[in-house]
Design a protein around this motif. Sequence first.
Motif, short mmCIF file in Angstrom:
data_model
loop_
_atom_site.label_atom_id
_atom_site.label_comp_id
_atom_site.label_asym_id
_atom_site.label_seq_id
_atom_site.Cartn_x
_atom_site.Cartn_y
_atom_site.Cartn_z
N TYR A 32 6.92 4.94 -8.34
CA TYR A 32 6.62 4.65 -6.93
C TYR A 32 7.49 5.49 -6.00
O TYR A 32 8.00 5.00 -4.98
CB TYR A 32 6.79 3.16 -6.63
CG TYR A 32 5.87 2.28 -7.43
CD1 TYR A 32 4.48 2.43 -7.35
CD2 TYR A 32 6.37 1.29 -8.27
CE1 TYR A 32 3.63 1.62 -8.10
CE2 TYR A 32 5.52 0.48 -9.02
CZ TYR A 32 4.15 0.65 -8.92
OH TYR A 32 3.31 -0.14 -9.65
N ARG A 85 0.83 -1.20 0.00
CA ARG A 85 0.00 0.00 0.00
C ARG A 85 0.87 1.26 0.00
O ARG A 85 0.50 2.28 -0.58
CB ARG A 85 -0.93 -0.01 1.21
CG ARG A 85 -1.94 1.12 1.21
CD ARG A 85 -3.05 0.94 0.19
NE ARG A 85 -3.98 -0.10 0.58
CZ ARG A 85 -5.10 -0.36 -0.10
NH1 ARG A 85 -5.40 0.33 -1.19
NH2 ARG A 85 -5.90 -1.34 0.29
N PHE A 94 3.39 -5.16 -7.56
CA PHE A 94 3.93 -3.83 -7.82
C PHE A 94 5.40 -3.92 -8.24
O PHE A 94 5.98 -2.93 -8.67
CB PHE A 94 3.79 -2.96 -6.57
CG PHE A 94 2.37 -2.56 -6.28
CD1 PHE A 94 1.80 -1.47 -6.91
CD2 PHE A 94 1.60 -3.30 -5.40
CE1 PHE A 94 0.49 -1.11 -6.65
CE2 PHE A 94 0.29 -2.95 -5.13
CZ PHE A 94 -0.28 -1.84 -5.77
N GLU A 141 1.64 1.86 -3.49
CA GLU A 141 0.49 2.48 -4.15
C GLU A 141 0.40 3.95 -3.80
O GLU A 141 0.13 4.80 -4.66
CB GLU A 141 -0.79 1.76 -3.74
CG GLU A 141 -2.03 2.30 -4.43
CD GLU A 141 -3.31 1.76 -3.84
OE1 GLU A 141 -4.12 1.20 -4.60
OE2 GLU A 141 -3.52 1.92 -2.62
#
Length: 814
Positions: A791, A101, A469, A104
């Motif tokens: 990211y 997370r 990811f 994200e």
Amino acid sequence: MATVPSRARVVVIGGGILGCSIAYWLTKMGETDVVLLEQHQLTDGATWHAAGLVGQLRSSRNTTRMLEQSVEMYRGLEAETGQAVDWHETGSLRLACSPERVKELRRLATMAKSFGLPMDVISPEKAQELFPLMSTEDVLAAAFLPTDGYIDPASVTMAIARGARMRGATVCEHTRVTSITVDGRHCSTIQYVDRDGEPGAIECEMVVNAAGMWGMEVGKMAGVRIPATAVEHQYLLSGPIEGYTPVELGKMPTMRDPDHLVYYKPDGPGLLIGGYEPDTIAFGTTGIPSPFQRQLFDPNFDRFAQLAELGAKRTPCLETAGIRTLLNGPIPYSADADFVMGRVPELDNYYVATGFLYGIAAGGGAGKMMAEWMLEGRPSLDLWPLDVRRFSFHHTTRHFMDTRMVEMYAHHYKLAAPGSEKVTARGIRRSPLQHVLAANRAVFGSRGGWERPLWFAPEGVEAVDRPSFDEPNWFPYVGAEHRAVREGVALIDQTSFAKFEITGPGAMDAVQWLSVADMDKPVGSAIYTQLCNERGGIECDLTMTRTAPDSWYVVTGAAFGAHDMGWIRSNSPDDGSVIVRDLTSARAVINLCGPKSRDVLQQVCEDDVSNEAFPYATARELTIGSAPVLALRIGYTGELGWELHVPTEYAAHVYETLRHAGDRHGIVDVGYRAIDTMRMEKGYLYWSTDITPDTTPWEAGLGWRVSLKKGDFLGRDALVAQREAGIERKLCTFTLESMAYPVSGEAIIADGQVVGFTTSANFGHTVGKPVAYGYLPVGLLDRTEFTIEVYGEAIPAIRHDRPLYDPTSAKLRA
């Protein structure tokens, strides 16, 4: 109560925030002949019980910009109308409770940076300073966006309605629409029943369906299929929070804790806590009871218990605050959980703005976009992710909507790594090769309702996606498929292509008018072209093959068929001289590609397929085995190859024949994920991301397709003007110089400043590096070194002037 006039230029159906906002912006843009019809009272559908959070950042740049316009509108609405709106620009927090997370969150912050939003990633302790009621347990990081906030849904809607009335709009409450008269491709009259049960009718030039959860029902009145109804949504209002006054609470930001599925908003003496549980209930797909005015469902405490438990963990004060009420109401929802906007493909004067899950956040900006759509032909922002034309027939069925809406609702806050696929309502559209590909260990994804092979799992490898990811489980196997095409020969099932034909005595003139390329080529020519709007923006990107003097065979993406056919129909004569007919179901498509593809094809074909007999960018009727095939020598991989368009009943035979002939050449099956890695290396573009109605061929590097010598065509004047004035930006190709996993939306940085964002990204298995596309200001085109933020990590990137693979197309034309 206002009297319904006998006619109006525009009739808006629905008095929630969307309908009122559309009327407001229509009048603000100068259109005063506007009538809004509401079956009950304003806000009585779902608006009155909306939570009222206003967040701006979304995965689409233009959706984000639309929501920014809502905030801009709400800031000044009270001063403009004299109506209080209770706007609180206190910002928003979004928490991250797992390493994935956090990734994200960093991606969202990068996107916000590329979109121009002031989002910062902050520590759990800093988040707690902003929202003192939260526990920092499990929290690893948070993102703060100071320009978000919250607003009272009923107050802002009433203010917007007042603004519309101030400029001449007529708002008629207690006026229920009962039917819509359609003449040809136009809605002509709206029938209604007034407060006293008396019937009436109003003639109109344009209709807007802003009916919220009634969107599907109002669509059916005009023979239009709209996949928008509702689902049940619950939120809890807590009792007073000890130690905090309502004023102190009201200064706190809103907060979302997606790992715990809940969101928070200050609400009077306590908090509003809502969320997205996995077992909600669809509402409205079988019809909405009548009357249904300002109604709620019985609260489901058992279903909300999971959210209450998670909410209490994040905000322990709930344990002592108690519950004022648990509210369970219908909220508008669509088949893919996003808005349904624009002009429908079936009619020329019927517009829709419904399915708004977060209608309060979007209401102001969406109303402006719809007004532009109606008065200027299109919105100032490309809104393809929200366009009603993205849907197919299956999206509007009860079978699809009931299950998919519940799945999408449950996943609203769930962590979805790049490449994640939906699991419900699958298998609706299937290629005739579905079973044989499944036996060959295909892992399928869904696009436009079609099951399509994404990649093929070797023996001993689990044939299941594991998105990530970082490096997903399919990465090495997609790389092997990529190399098989580059070095040998492969088969790709591309049956999901949308396929249609344009015929009739006016077909030649129509395609010349629509296309930027010169379409007056010999029969058998396969022509890649763009179709532009009057501003020069790219509305369609497709291939047209001339199959006869007055016949064209058109191929476009699986999800773009309704959009592209609708564009062509609406910009062609409607006198019967041009006929557009869908052929998608009539033909399967097998892509035979790779440097050894000619060797395989010639073994099974009765015709000469040498380069001299069958050159690049042409089409021929071939006999393969015992099947008639329309073969197009084009493709999306950058290699020698043919798209074989096969009557559906012959597809399995053609596949088996090619597969058998290719065995000694090492032929393999390849999926769509490998196609994307190859097209990135080759410089091939994808409509809706790399090129859109907001970009022109000059900007996208597609000027070589534009023929200004052929005469007039749609968008020509704008393209000529832009060429003379010079472009301000250009699409560029980048390689990332250290390993990363970009997906699109990453910020492109030069000298510490954001100068663009990526539109597509993937790994190039031939060049051995991540590859990305993105637009740059022309003033930076003499520079090669940039940074792309992935990211939150700054990755060195190099800009390239030519395609990374086979820049002269020698392999393609071999």
